[in-house]
Enzyme design. Structure first.
Site, PDB file in Angstrom:
ATOM      1  CG  ASN A 166      -0.318   0.120   2.519  1.00  0.00           C
ATOM      2  OD1 ASN A 166       0.876   0.370   2.598  1.00  0.00           O
ATOM      3  ND2 ASN A 166      -1.083  -0.050   3.581  1.00  0.00           N
ATOM      4  CE  LYS A 167       3.977   2.156   3.931  1.00  0.00           C
ATOM      5  NZ  LYS A 167       4.990   1.431   4.670  1.00  0.00           N
TER       6      LYS A 167
END
Ligand SMILES: *Cc1c(COP(=O)(O)O)cnc(C)c1O
Length: 409
Positions: A193-194
């Site tokens: 999720n970066k």
């Protein structure tokens, strides 16, 4: 019914095809694609060396090892961060010196750090490093951290997990600098999720050849030559172990994804910034919210859009707001419960919630809204409308103000 997850990675055909290509060549682990990813990442993020590893946590661990952290020493870490930033200090049996955040950007409060360093030195501790975290992808008080590091002789290792990319400059009109320009080593995350992802992955960047060599060696069992070459035709059966290293190398399967994520990093950034602006526009009139702000002389990566609830104006708590958002099909998150409030650090450091007044006060107010490149304007609007409705139904009625118009006299 809407369904808006908290996060969705932007994976396109180029990533998929590159992974398939990797699988077809039969070269799955660290190899040419990893090497290429390192080269292109270093160029993009404006650092001389980039060492690819399988997480940002691994990068932070290797960074502390490279700067020579020893058992019993102390490392300055913000309390407002993710588990990884402090746990890597504990890997060495060293002590994290937690410091409070400042309300403006939730980054570490340099004045508070100075006070706590003085107290630690007075107790006879040896304070050797500082790990600033750039909350949500906005670089904090870079000049303050640099001055602090110079004053106390601290190595700066930056936790730039949210910062691909993020920039700052010393004043208006000065040239922009990429994240980590004042650090010995800067660590990035490519977790799912970066801002860019390889599924799991990380990078340690530095200007020092010596640090880069040490991290590369330690990332693969302490084997003393270019780890990558070991897996190529030039590599040989012969190798030497110079230290008990770790198994932190990035695979080519992961690097295949990263290569294409990196090539569109600016486009992904522009999209996130666009949705962040839209959030701020739709939510600007809501008195019950404190919105994140881009500080002067900063280019925010907009990894997170975290709002603060004015709980003094609401008759619900954060958990209720999150659960109502969830019922409306909207995923949210909280970044973070400060480290000093977790049982492990609370007990180990013997601290009270009130020892970190800013982080402790802000924590119950924090909600991170969905923010990812493939959102639509309608989705951003729906999130804002839903949040406003929840807040509208939960306003504290201040007695005397909302009295009925007609009263018996
Ligand atoms: C995600 C994150 C990390 C850890 O990254 P991994 O790649 O999952 O190891 C470290 N620090 C911060 C601030 C993070 O948000």
């Amino acid at each position: 019914m809407h369904s808006i997850p908290f996060y969705k990675p932007s994976i396109g055909e180029p990533e998929i095809n590159e992974v398939v290509d990797c699988l077809r060549t039969g070269w799955l682990t660290t190899g040419p694609k990893t090497k290429q990813f390192e080269t292109e990442f270093a160029r993009y993020i404006q650092h001389t060396h980039a060492v690819a590893v399988n997480s940002c946590t691994a990068a932070l661990h290797l960074a502390l090892e490279a700067v020579g952290l020893k058992a019993g020493q102390t490392v300055v870490v913000p309390t407002m961060t993710f588990a990884a930033t402090a746990e890597v200090v504990r890997y060495f049996n060293a002590t994290p010196l937690l410091v409070d955040c400042r309300a403006a950007d939730l980054n570490l409060d340099v004045a508070d750090a100075a006070r706590r360093i003085e107290a630690a030195l007075a107790r006879g501790e040896e304070v050797t490093a500082i790990i600033p975290v750039h909350y949500g992808g906005q670089i904090g008080d870079a000049a303050g951290v640099t001055a602090l590091a110079e004053r106390y002789g601290l190595k700066i290792i930056e936790d730039a997990a949210h910062c691909c990319p993020a920039y700052y400059r010393d004043q208006e009109g000065a040239p922009w600098k990429s994240v980590g320009s004042a650090a010995e080593i800067t660590c990035f995350s490519f977790y799912a999720n970066k801002t860019i992802t390889t599924g799991e992955g990380g990078m340690a960047c530095t200007e020092s050849q010596e640090h880069a060599d040490r991290m590369r060696i330690m990332s693969l069992h302490g084997i003393s030559r270019d780890a990558w070459k070991r897996y190529t035709a030039e590599g040989s059966w012969c190798y030497e172990i110079i230290a008990p290293g770790y198994k932190y190398n990035l695979t080519d399967i992961a690097a295949a994804i990263g290569l294409h994520q990196l090539r569109k990093a600016d486009r992904l950034h522009e999209k996130r910034a666009q949705w962040a602006r839209l959030y701020s526009e739709y939510l600007s009139e809501v008195d019950e919210l404190i919105l994140p702000k881009e500080m002067p002389n900063r280019i925010h990566s907009w990894h997170l859009y975290s709002v603060r609830l004015r709980l003094d104006l609401l008759n619900v708590d954060r958990a209720a707001v999150i659960s109502k958002m969830k019922s409306a099909g909207i995923g949210t998150s909280v970044h973070w419960m400060p480290l000093h409030m977790h049982p492990y650090y609370r007990e180990m450091l013997g601290c009270q919630q009130s020892d970190y007044p800013c982080a402790a006060a802000i924590y119950p107010e924090l909600v991170s809204l969905p923010l990812y490149p493939d959102m639509t304007p309608e989705q951003v609007e729906y999130v804002c409308r839903t949040l406003k409705e929840i807040i509208g139904r939960s306003r504290v009625v201040i007695s005397g103000v909302d009295l009925p118009v007609l009263q018996s006299s």
